[in-house]
Design an enzyme around this catalytic site. Structure first.
Site, PDB file in Angstrom:
ATOM      1  N   HIS A  93       0.704  -1.255   0.097  1.00 50.76           N
ATOM      2  CA  HIS A  93       0.209  -0.117   0.085  1.00 50.76           C
ATOM      3  C   HIS A  93       0.822   1.217   0.067  1.00 50.76           C
ATOM      4  O   HIS A  93       1.795   1.270   0.626  1.00 50.76           O
ATOM      5  CB  HIS A  93      -0.683  -0.074   1.162  1.00 50.76           C
ATOM      6  CG  HIS A  93      -2.052   1.004   0.964  1.00 50.76           C
ATOM      7  ND1 HIS A  93      -1.800   2.271   1.275  1.00 50.76           N
ATOM      8  CD2 HIS A  93      -3.484   0.856   0.622  1.00 50.76           C
ATOM      9  CE1 HIS A  93      -2.920   3.033   1.054  1.00 50.76           C
ATOM     10  NE2 HIS A  93      -3.911   2.273   0.556  1.00 50.76           N
ATOM     11  N   GLU A 142      -3.986   1.313  -7.000  1.00 48.26           N
ATOM     12  CA  GLU A 142      -4.337   2.533  -6.463  1.00 48.26           C
ATOM     13  C   GLU A 142      -3.468   3.757  -6.702  1.00 48.26           C
ATOM     14  O   GLU A 142      -2.524   3.918  -5.923  1.00 48.26           O
ATOM     15  CB  GLU A 142      -4.216   2.190  -4.959  1.00 48.26           C
ATOM     16  CG  GLU A 142      -4.936   1.329  -4.256  1.00 48.26           C
ATOM     17  CD  GLU A 142      -5.602   1.537  -2.802  1.00 48.26           C
ATOM     18  OE1 GLU A 142      -6.530   1.063  -2.537  1.00 48.26           O
ATOM     19  OE2 GLU A 142      -4.545   1.743  -2.127  1.00 48.26           O
TER      20      GLU A 142
HETATM   21  P1  13P Z   1     -10.133   5.892   0.205  1.00 43.31           P
HETATM   22  O1  13P Z   1     -11.043   4.853  -0.486  1.00 43.31           O
HETATM   23  O2  13P Z   1     -10.248   6.452   1.305  1.00 43.31           O
HETATM   24  O3  13P Z   1      -9.772   6.746  -0.896  1.00 43.31           O
HETATM   25  O4  13P Z   1      -8.904   4.873   0.479  1.00 43.31           O
HETATM   26  C1  13P Z   1      -8.489   4.016  -0.747  1.00 43.31           C
HETATM   27  C2  13P Z   1      -7.408   3.114  -0.136  1.00 43.31           C
HETATM   28  O5  13P Z   1      -6.154   3.475   0.157  1.00 43.31           O
HETATM   29  C3  13P Z   1      -7.973   1.837  -0.086  1.00 43.31           C
HETATM   30  O6  13P Z   1      -6.650   1.031   0.472  1.00 43.31           O
END
Ligand code: 13P
Length: 215
Positions: A93, A142
């Site tokens: 992450h 992400e």
């Molecule tokens: P949000 O959905 O709060 O933007 O976060 C995304 C995230 O980092 C999930 O791992």
């Protein structure tokens, strides 16, 4: 089959977790056909597990795993500690890369240990430059600018990134970044996106359930 994953990050105490569970469990959990994975902070994994363990379509994930195996590593939570409770673990992450300086070397160690304990790594990448281990079955895209900002990546761009990754057949590809009840279906309707990793919106049981219902 879609994967709806809640990443609670460092939110909630035990009382708040129990409130979340009370509200969430009022829904018809047995009618769910997709896979729902909840990733609470470490101390809250067991209470959530105890409540959801009888529902086959729900499982638990950890938000991290130590890069060290069992042993004298004070403060660490290793694969062995999580065995029997979780099935998935978030690795790579961007928040761990940024705030905890997790390098590719560390991420590869974590991936190897996750696999040793038979957890599926939910391997997050920020863009196509991030290396992906050959051994992972789940890749989550992400983009950092979309996390917690209320600005989600367009479907076209998500699909373009997926194409650039040239993933092996069978690898699950998920999106995360400002997913909410209003935009989730945009991604869920695409057969090229296998699920969503949801941060802020998953903290609210009603909103998270709305997304599960749409899948
Ligand atoms: P949000 O959905 O709060 O933007 O976060 C995304 C995230 O980092 C999930 O791992």
């Amino acid at each position: 089959m879609k994967y709806l994953i809640a990443n609670w990050k460092a939110n909630k105490n035990l009382t708040e977790t129990n409130h979340w569970l009370d509200e969430f469990c009022q829904n018809k959990l047995t009618q769910i056909k997709n896979q729902v994975i909840i990733c609470p902070p470490f101390p809250l994994i067991v209470p959530v597990y105890e409540k959801l363990k009888y529902f086959p379509n729900f499982s638990l994930g950890a938000q991290d795993i130590s890069s060290f195996d069992i042993g004298s590593y004070t403060g660490e939570v290793c694969g062995k500690n999580l065995e029997e409770i979780i099935k998935y673990v978030i690795i790579g992450h961007s928040e761990r890369r940024k705030y905890f300086q997790e390098t590719e070397t560390v991420l590869m160690k974590k991936t190897a240990l996750a696999l040793k304990y038979h957890f599926q790594p939910l391997y997050c990448i920020r863009n196509e430059k991030d290396a992906i281990s050959e051994k992972v079955n789940f890749v989550v895209y992400e983009p950092t600018w979309a996390i917690g900002t209320g600005k989600n990546e367009s479907l076209d761009q998500v699909l373009l990134l997926r194409k650039r990754l040239n993933l092996k057949p069978g690898i699950k590809f998920l999106y995360g970044g400002s997913v909410n009840e209003d935009n989730a279906s945009l991604y869920l309707k695409s057969d090229k996106i296998d699920g969503l990793l949801i941060g802020g919106t998953s903290l609210n049981p009603k909103s998270f359930w709305e997304i599960i219902k749409q899948a």
